[in-house]
Scaffold this active site. Sequence first.
Site, PDB file in Angstrom:
ATOM      1  N   ASP A 185    -126.457  32.156  35.687  1.00 56.32           N
ATOM      2  CA  ASP A 185    -127.744  32.131  35.006  1.00 56.32           C
ATOM      3  C   ASP A 185    -128.861  31.982  36.037  1.00 56.32           C
ATOM      4  O   ASP A 185    -128.650  31.388  37.114  1.00 56.32           O
ATOM      5  CB  ASP A 185    -127.812  30.968  34.020  1.00 56.32           C
ATOM      6  CG  ASP A 185    -126.924  31.174  32.808  1.00 56.32           C
ATOM      7  OD1 ASP A 185    -126.563  32.332  32.522  1.00 56.32           O
ATOM      8  OD2 ASP A 185    -126.586  30.175  32.141  1.00 56.32           O
ATOM      9  N   ARG A 195    -122.802  26.014  29.425  1.00 53.34           N
ATOM     10  CA  ARG A 195    -123.764  25.619  28.388  1.00 53.34           C
ATOM     11  C   ARG A 195    -123.064  25.302  27.065  1.00 53.34           C
ATOM     12  O   ARG A 195    -123.470  24.398  26.333  1.00 53.34           O
ATOM     13  CB  ARG A 195    -124.795  26.731  28.184  1.00 53.34           C
ATOM     14  CG  ARG A 195    -125.838  26.820  29.299  1.00 53.34           C
ATOM     15  CD  ARG A 195    -126.830  27.929  29.024  1.00 53.34           C
ATOM     16  NE  ARG A 195    -126.240  29.253  29.161  1.00 53.34           N
ATOM     17  CZ  ARG A 195    -126.655  30.330  28.496  1.00 53.34           C
ATOM     18  NH1 ARG A 195    -127.632  30.236  27.598  1.00 53.34           N
ATOM     19  NH2 ARG A 195    -126.087  31.495  28.697  1.00 53.34           N
TER      20      ARG A 195
END
Length: 300
Positions: A47, A181
């Site tokens: 990310d 996440r």
Amino acid sequence: MARKRKGRDLHGWLVVDKPAGITSTSVVNKVKWALDAKKAGHAGTLDPDATGVLAVALGEATKTVPWITDALKAYTFTVRLGQKTNTDDAEGEVVAESADRPTDEQIKAQLGQFVGDIMQVPPAFSAVKIDGQRAYKRARDGEEFEIAARPLWVEELLLVNRPDDDHVTLEMTCGKGGYVRSIARDLGEALGCHGHVRELRRVWSGPFEAKDGVTLEQLDEHAKTDALDHLILPLEAGLDDLPRVHCPESSVTKLRNGNPALVMGDVEYGEECWADYGGQAIAVGIFKAGELHPTRVFVR
């Protein structure tokens, strides 16, 4: 007539210690520019706000990317307790809050359910495709949709630090396709207090470690010089998890042409391995009755 691709024919791996605030694709483009490389790709997206190992494959090494993608990886990450966001990280909008804060013992008691073979639902803001469109695009448009759970192997998940009541730092070793996440989100729900990722770092990926990575500052400083060439790891580093067999000189041409050929090594029938000649990988394939049946060949 097709235009000839510009750049140098470089074959190998450059490990980058990716900083926060840049996409994985942008890092690859910067590596290509700095090395004047003809071809490059990365093994496993990080990310934009994540840091750590981004292994960039050059030239023929791009053919070994699947084995790095499939290899185990280790992450350290900090979970912000008490808040749920729509992106499951600090960039998103807070959509739920809780005043409850679990103890270290309560957190450790819940970690076991996230170890081993687990099913994991990727974040809504992820690159997973839903009916042909990326999930994050649908999420940005405010659409409601469901993402099917996916299998993930988690080797280890440990609590390594508790800097304050609101934060806990974890270390996870997992296989291909894991979303940190999602671990933070699901752990927060299991604890009854919500949670999202505050910081994320990939410590190692297969044979590559963040501590050995090149920084973007180093890429800028030494761009277009041979100083970076000395940091390129061999193509064979991407085959670290596969057994090696040796091939005689008479087998080299056959293998490079994609044909089965005699090899020598201590491997089982049907096992995937790579053939070495003079220290260089010639091909990857399946071993059958003394021969390697190539699935990928390397031409340098």
